[in-house]
Design a protein around this motif. Structure first.
Motif, mmCIF file in Angstrom:
data_model
loop_
_atom_site.group_PDB
_atom_site.id
_atom_site.type_symbol
_atom_site.label_atom_id
_atom_site.label_comp_id
_atom_site.label_asym_id
_atom_site.label_seq_id
_atom_site.Cartn_x
_atom_site.Cartn_y
_atom_site.Cartn_z
ATOM 1 N N ARG A 204 0.828 -1.207 0.000
ATOM 2 C CA ARG A 204 0.000 0.000 0.000
ATOM 3 C C ARG A 204 0.866 1.262 0.000
ATOM 4 N N ILE A 205 1.899 1.220 0.808
ATOM 5 C CA ILE A 205 2.819 2.358 0.863
ATOM 6 C C ILE A 205 3.511 2.550 -0.483
ATOM 7 N N GLU A 206 3.958 1.439 -1.077
ATOM 8 C CA GLU A 206 4.654 1.524 -2.350
ATOM 9 C C GLU A 206 3.720 1.969 -3.476
ATOM 10 N N ASN A 207 2.454 1.512 -3.439
ATOM 11 C CA ASN A 207 1.485 1.954 -4.440
ATOM 12 C C ASN A 207 1.251 3.464 -4.362
ATOM 13 N N ALA A 208 1.116 3.985 -3.120
ATOM 14 C CA ALA A 208 0.911 5.424 -2.949
ATOM 15 C C ALA A 208 2.121 6.199 -3.446
ATOM 16 N N ARG A 209 3.308 5.711 -3.114
ATOM 17 C CA ARG A 209 4.533 6.376 -3.554
ATOM 18 C C ARG A 209 4.632 6.356 -5.086
ATOM 19 N N THR A 210 4.292 5.207 -5.672
ATOM 20 C CA THR A 210 4.368 5.076 -7.123
ATOM 21 C C THR A 210 3.348 5.975 -7.810
ATOM 22 N N PHE A 211 2.127 6.005 -7.281
ATOM 23 C CA PHE A 211 1.085 6.843 -7.878
ATOM 24 C C PHE A 211 1.489 8.310 -7.845
ATOM 25 N N ASP A 212 2.042 8.758 -6.733
ATOM 26 C CA ASP A 212 2.467 10.157 -6.639
ATOM 27 C C ASP A 212 3.628 10.439 -7.592
#
Length: 426
Positions: A204-212
């Motif tokens: 979840r953290i990596e998805n948020a970082r990637t999306f940003d």
């Protein structure tokens, strides 16, 4: 009644290599209520409630065209805590609301869906798509040229994975040096479309970082396309209105670009991988393709039925729906099992047989209704280019692993590696 654990078994990674016997069991009850074994995507999130699964061809066809089903199934965005009060209580909540308000049109109902989709389709001009057909053929040739002298090729790593992202980056007008970032972003964000999966905190953290990260990159690229428009899809979306006068704002444009990247890349990777694996398991069909390259469209279309890259999609009921002798209540999560419908003997004679000469096929591989795949022509071209070149240029190919290792998602299903021993690349 269908076994209520079948959806959980389908999601179990140990069944990824061959879920089709489970799909056959699901079809015994065309629409059933399943326990997915975890949080339910698209409904209340209550673990005590079930997920309704449509598995027959008829049920999927009817439901994917039913306006009482919504595609707005994504849970509210929640960026992970950073420990910084300003970020956690001011910045992230605003970012979360913006993300939720500007989801890609794949996750939007009308009228927003219709406006965004129309603007996107308007830029997929025949000339632009045809140019990508020729470009796909050149890219495949270049990728295989790099393997000359080798006696092993990984169809995924050496061709299926780099080809679609190269095509999409060219469509967007992405500078060549930035292409590698899109590989990583696409692979990571593919985990965000898996319905009914409880994503780990780390993911979840990596998805948020990637999306940003990709959003920031695309915001700069869109600004550049507005300053200096070029003949590419992103410039078209940024600067031109539809015949009805609609033009996307920057936030919707960014979410649409992310959708094209993830959906266009991940599905094409799986289509090429699944298709080559199928041909290797059916050497007579491989020989026919080698002798008759014009059979490629038939092969691709049959793979879209026989082993599609998108196995299932998620929906939510807006009101109660009576179907197949049962009633799906309002507000329930629904899974349309595309791959199960594609092997339904009521719709396809001898459905477990790979037969590119089938006629009258109404497969579900590209979805249907309002959400029929916008990039279907592009995906077909890429797969046709890859398969014809592989059939022609790989001498004496032999699978090293069968079944090969699979990627983890149950939704976007395909081999992680597809290693092939060869005498030579011609």
């Amino acid at each position: 009644m269908a076994d209520a654990t079948l959806l959980s078994q389908i999601k179990d990674f140990s069944n990824r290599a061959d879920p089709y016997p489970l799909y056959a069991r699901l079809r015994q009850t065309p629409v059933s209520c399943q326990n997915d074994g975890g949080q339910i995507d698209g409904a209340s999130g209550d673990k005590a409630r079930g997920v309704w699964v449509a598995a027959s061809h008829d049920a999927v066809m009817r439901l994917q065209n039913d306006p009482r089903l919504s595609v707005e199934t994504q849970p509210p965005t929640k960026r992970p805590s950073t420990g910084n009060p300003v970020t956690d209580y001011l910045v992230n909540p605003v970012k979360n609301r913006i993300t939720d308000s500007h989801q890609p049109f794949l996750f939007r109902d009308p009228p927003a869906h219709d406006l965004l989709r129309a603007a996107t389709v308007h830029q997929f001009t025949p000339a632009r798509v045809q140019a990508m057909r020729a470009r796909s053929e050149r890219l495949v040739s270049e990728m295989l040229d790099r393997k000359v002298g080798s006696h092993e090729i990984d169809i995924v790593a050496d061709l299926a994975y780099p080809l679609p992202v190269a095509v999409i980056c060219e469509l967007f007008g992405v500078p060549e040096g930035d292409e590698a970032n899109f590989h990583d972003w696409s692979s990571q964000l593919a985990t965000a479309v898996e319905p009914g999966v409880v994503v780990s905190e780390e993911t979840r953290i990596e998805n948020a970082r990637t999306f940003d990260a990709i959003s920031d990159y695309l915001a700069d690229l869109v600004a550049e396309k507005r300053r200096q428009p070029r003949d590419d899809l992103l410039s078209g979306l940024a600067n031109h209105a539809t015949p009805d006068g609609y033009r996307m704002g920057d936030l919707d444009l960014i979410s649409t670009a992310i959708l094209i990247l993830v959906a266009g890349h991940e599905t094409a990777v799986n289509l090429i991988g699944n298709a080559w694996l199928t041909l290797m398991r059916h050497p007579d069909e491989l020989e026919r393709l080698r002798a008759e390259p014009g059979r490629a469209p038939r092969v691709v279309e049959e793979v879209m039925r026989y082993d599609p890259p998108v196995q299932l999609v998620s929906r939510k009921t807006l009101s109660a729906i009576d179907i197949a002798g049962t009633t799906i209540p309002e507000g329930e999560a629904v899974v349309l099992m595309l791959a199960a419908g594609n092997r339904d003997p009521a719709a396809f004679p001898d459905p477990d047989r790979f037969d590119p000469d089938r006629v009258g096929t109404r497969h579900l591989g590209f979805g249907g209704g309002l959400h029929y795949c916008v990039g279907a022509p592009l995906g077909r071209f890429e797969a046709e280019a890859a398969l014809t070149a592989l059939a022609r240029r790989l001498k004496a190919p032999r699978l090293i692993e069968d079944p090969p290792p699979y990627r983890r998602p149950a939704t976007l299903r395909g081999p992680e590696r597809l290693r092939v021993e060869i005498e030579e690349v011609r």
